[in-house]
Every structure is written in C-alpha cells, then in structure tokens.
Design an enzyme around this catalytic site. Structure first.
Site, PDB file in Angstrom:
ATOM      1  N   GLY A  12       0.784  -1.230   0.000  1.00  0.00           N
ATOM      2  CA  GLY A  12       0.000   0.000   0.000  1.00  0.00           C
ATOM      3  C   GLY A  12       0.815   1.278   0.000  1.00  0.00           C
ATOM      4  CG  ASN A  14       1.516   3.386  -5.944  1.00  0.00           C
ATOM      5  OD1 ASN A  14       2.226   4.375  -6.080  1.00  0.00           O
ATOM      6  ND2 ASN A  14       1.604   2.345  -6.758  1.00  0.00           N
ATOM      7  CG  ASN A 107      -2.951  -0.321 -13.666  1.00  0.00           C
ATOM      8  OD1 ASN A 107      -2.751  -0.530 -12.470  1.00  0.00           O
ATOM      9  ND2 ASN A 107      -2.259  -0.925 -14.612  1.00  0.00           N
ATOM     10  CG  HIS A 109       2.251  -1.473 -16.603  1.00  0.00           C
ATOM     11  ND1 HIS A 109       1.842  -2.701 -16.151  1.00  0.00           N
ATOM     12  CD2 HIS A 109       3.296  -1.694 -17.431  1.00  0.00           C
ATOM     13  CE1 HIS A 109       2.602  -3.637 -16.697  1.00  0.00           C
ATOM     14  NE2 HIS A 109       3.502  -3.046 -17.469  1.00  0.00           N
ATOM     15  CG  ASP A 150      -0.916  -3.557 -18.502  1.00  0.00           C
ATOM     16  OD1 ASP A 150      -1.481  -2.992 -17.556  1.00  0.00           O
ATOM     17  OD2 ASP A 150      -0.165  -4.532 -18.342  1.00  0.00           O
ATOM     18  CD  GLU A 180       4.852   2.194  -9.791  1.00  0.00           C
ATOM     19  OE1 GLU A 180       3.775   2.004  -9.194  1.00  0.00           O
ATOM     20  OE2 GLU A 180       5.662   1.282 -10.058  1.00  0.00           O
TER      21      GLU A 180
END
Length: 207
Positions: A12, A14, A107, A109, A150, A180
């Site tokens: 977790g 992010n 999302n 990636h 993706d 990210e």
C-alpha cells in the site's frame, strides 16, 4: 469532492501517497473505500489506521471469479465512487466493472507502455524483463483501464535511466519513489479537478 475507491493487493505504498495527498488537500478527493484481493495486504492496516472502510475480496473466498467480481462491483456502487484507482492491485478488472466505470478506472504500470504490458507483466516480473532485455531506460505509465490489459488510453508517462548494476528490486524501488508515487498523485489530482477527459480514444488534459 470526488469519491475514490482504491483496489490494493500489497503493502500500500501507492495508497499511502494518495492518503497523504488527500489529507494535505493536494487532492480534492476522499478515499471512500479500500478493497483488497489479499487478506494479508498491509494496505488494509493503513486503511484501518485511517478509519477508511476496507474489505477483502479474495478469489478463495468466493465460489467463482464472477461472484468475487460481482461483490467488488456491489461495493463500488454502495460507496457511490467517482473513480476507481488500482494502487498496486494484481487482479484483472473484468468487463462487468469496466462497463460501469468507463474512463474512470486508473492503473499505473511500472513500464513504458506499450512495452512490457499485458497479462504476464506485473510486479517484479516487469523489471526483471526490462533488465533481461538490456533496456537503457524504463519508467511508469498511468492509463485508463479498458478490456485490453494495459492497453487503455495513456494519461501520463515518465522515464528514467536503467543503470548497469540495477537488479529488478533496485529498479522497482527507484521507479516507485521517483515516478509512480508522484505520478499517481498528480493524475488523481487532475481527475478530481476535472482536468482530464478522453476524446476519440485519446486523453486530453486541460491547463
């Protein structure tokens, strides 16, 4: 204020970056619910510590994948979320959920899509493949989720250099810290500020 659902599977980090940005007011949104695919995910501890409603929807707890997906969709609707954020979520989002939230599922990636994307590329596997291929750069890509894994419209993409001594783990950590976390926070901020739209399959960001 936009309502966010975070789908998680692991530690977790992010999610923590998003939580901090919501708390500081950088993101004009609220994490309304956290849904984990894993009972042991530390992200659940983070959610509980912040008094965020949290649930586990693990495959093993349901008679079928379809039943699990139906429960996730029920929770998303119950909390009336505006956006679904995949914050280190390792599952595949089914068409039933994608159709309910078109261009509202995000999302991030850990590669420069379309390179190293698809069903076999997730987690540390992505970074191992990048290094094995001798790539000199990698990075991360934030994109909307479509039925092509993706393959949805790219919102933002940033790159960094791959060093000769990199391992999958060192590359993963650098991309997480340098790209990210800030990228995901920035994208969610723009979404909550109504700055992002999709026109003709392409992302448009207002100044």
């Amino acid at each position: 204020m936009k309502k966010l659902a975070l789908l998680v599977s692991g530690s977790g980090t992010n999610m923590q970056a998003i939580m901090d940005a919501c708390d500081s007011g950088e993101i004009k949104g609220k994490i309304s619910v956290v849904i984990s695919s894993n009972h042991e995910a530390y992200a659940l501890v983070r959610a509980q510590g912040a008094n965020i409603p949290n649930y586990v929807c693990a495959k093993k707890d349901f008679p079928s994948v379809e039943a699990r997906d139906a429960e996730i969709l029920r929770l998303l609707k119950m909390y009336d979320v505006d956006y679904v954020i995949l914050a280190g979520y390792l599952g595949i989002i089914p068409p039933s959920i994608i159709k309910e939230y078109p261009n509202r599922i995000v999302n991030i990636h850990p590669a420069l899509l379309p390179k190293y994307g698809g069903r076999n590329y997730y987690g540390i596997n992505v970074h191992a493949a990048v290094i094995a291929a001798g790539e000199t750069e990698s990075g991360a890509t934030a994109h909307f989720v479509t039925e092509e894994v993706d393959g949805g419209p790219i919102i933002r993409q940033e790159k960094l250099r791959v060093f000769k001594g990199d391992t999958p783990e060192t590359l993963q950590r650098r991309i997480l810290d340098q790209i990210e976390h800030p990228m995901l926070v920035g994208v969610i901020k723009d979404l909550c500020d109504d700055k992002i739209s999709v026109v003709g399959g392409k992302v448009v960001v207002k100044d």
